[in-house]
Write an enzyme that holds these catalytic residues in place. Structure first.
Site: not given
Ligand code: ADP
Ligand code: F6P
Length: 323
Positions: A22, A127, A187, A102, A170
């Site tokens: 999109a 999540d 349950e 995410g 999650g």
């Molecule tokens: P998701 O986006 O699915 O929650 P992650 O938490 O692993 O997955 O974040 C993805 C990427 O986003 C990380 O590998 C990093 O590069 C970037 N990122 C995560 N948190 C931060 C942050 N606080 N500041 C800047 N970049 C971030």
């Molecule tokens: O954020 C999505 C997710 O699938 C979470 O539910 C889980 O904890 C994590 O990513 C797993 O991360 P990886 O794919 O790096 O093992």
């Protein structure tokens, strides 16, 4: 004419491809040029840009995962890493970036925006832990996969008079577990937001046995203090109190890799198109999500670091319905 880029970051989620499609096609409709950045922020730092035209995003809506690839990129968490990313974007004349991802990915996008780069986020994670969207892209498909597994486990559990512990993903959020438990007739449900004790779970299983149920199902969030591993350990030590034999299934990444259902294809499509509308309106530093059924763009400062509470009434309802 604008030149924009789109990337997917963090855990892949079913529906990401619909969002990419999109973004690409509605941008081209406006006469813009679109680049895909491969492998999330890692690709941004390494300059992995590919031009995307209408045909490049054909036949992808029904595919899980992301055609652009995704990654976790620790370097992007550093100021130096993000400045390098901005340099890469500027070097190619990219005027705006769409970040499909995410919680962590959107925190990264906000940091990029704070450096002055025009960014629009798309709430995408199984999540459902992002404020700014009642439901994020991918949740519905992941939930249906969890439910299919639960339904199957209930069949074999009933045949053998067993209890099944099912752990769902999650991260720190119990949404998937709560909804899978509610829709799967569990349950007991264990989520990080409302911790329960192993004794209470044991009680739920034992009473199910006493009431003549042929099985018991416990749905556990991976982020719960007592996750599947810790609960299984407890039950190994207190086996005789249960009534049922216990088996453990950790669903893991199976939940992420599914074919996106209609809901996520439509959500991804609407999110992607709306993200492009934000760019057209020069409305940056926002996250595109769905609130009360409407597609909306919420400023990052109202989203990042904000809690996304679970409704405790749903857990209470699940407990009532389990009797
Ligand atoms: P998701 O986006 O699915 O929650 P992650 O938490 O692993 O997955 O974040 C993805 C990427 O986003 C990380 O590998 C990093 O590069 C970037 N990122 C995560 N948190 C931060 C942050 N606080 N500041 C800047 N970049 C971030
Ligand atoms: O954020 C999505 C997710 O699938 C979470 O539910 C889980 O904890 C994590 O990513 C797993 O991360 P990886 O794919 O790096 O093992």
């Amino acid at each position: 004419m604008k030149r924009i880029a789109v990337l997917t970051s963090g855990g892949d989620a079913p529906g990401m491809n619909a969002a990419i499609r999109a973004v690409v096609r509605t941008s081209i409709e406006r006469g813009w040029e679109v680049f895909g950045v491969e492998h999330g922020y890692r690709g941004l730092l390494n300059g992995e840009f590919v031009p995307l035209n209408r045909r490049d995003v054909g036949g992808i809506m029904q595919l899980g995962g992301t055609i652009l690839g995704s990654a976790r990129c620790p370097e992007f968490k550093t100021d130096e890493g993000r400045r390098k990313a901005v340099r890469e974007l500027n070097r190619r004349g990219v005027e705006a970036l769409v970040v499909i991802g995410g919680n962590g990915s959107q925190a990264g996008a906000q940091a990029l925006y704070q450096l002055g780069f025009p960014v629009v986020g798309v709430a995408s994670t199984i999540d459902n832990d992002l404020a700014g969207s009642d439901i994020t892209l991918g949740v519905d498909t992941a939930l249906n996969i969890a439910l299919e597994a639960i339904d199957r486990l209930k069949v074999t559990a009933s045949s053998h008079e067993r209890a099944f512990l099912v752990e769902v993903m999650g991260r720190n959020c119990g949404y998937l577990a709560l909804m899978a438990g509610l829709a799967g007739g569990a349950e007991a449900i264990c989520v990080p937001e409302f911790e329960t004790s192993p004794e209470a779970v044991a009680e739920a299983i034992a009473t199910a046995y006493e009431r003549g149920k042929p099985h018991a199902l416990i749905v556990v969030a991976e982020g719960a203090r007592y996750n599947a591993t810790r609960l299984a350990e407890y039950f190994r030590e207190h086996n005789e109190e249960l009534g049922f034999q216990l088996r453990v299934t950790i669903l893991g990444h199976v939940q992420r890799g599914g074919t996106p259902g209609a809901f996520d294809r439509l959500l991804g499509t609407r999110f992607g198109a709306y993200a492009v509308e934000q760019i057209a309106a020069d409305n940056y530093g926002v996250l595109v999500g769905q609130i009360k059924g409407e597609i909306v763009a919420t400023p990052y400062d109202q989203v990042i670091g904000q809690p996304k509470p679970l409704d405790p009434r749903l857990l209470e309802l699940a407990n009532v319905l389990a009797k």
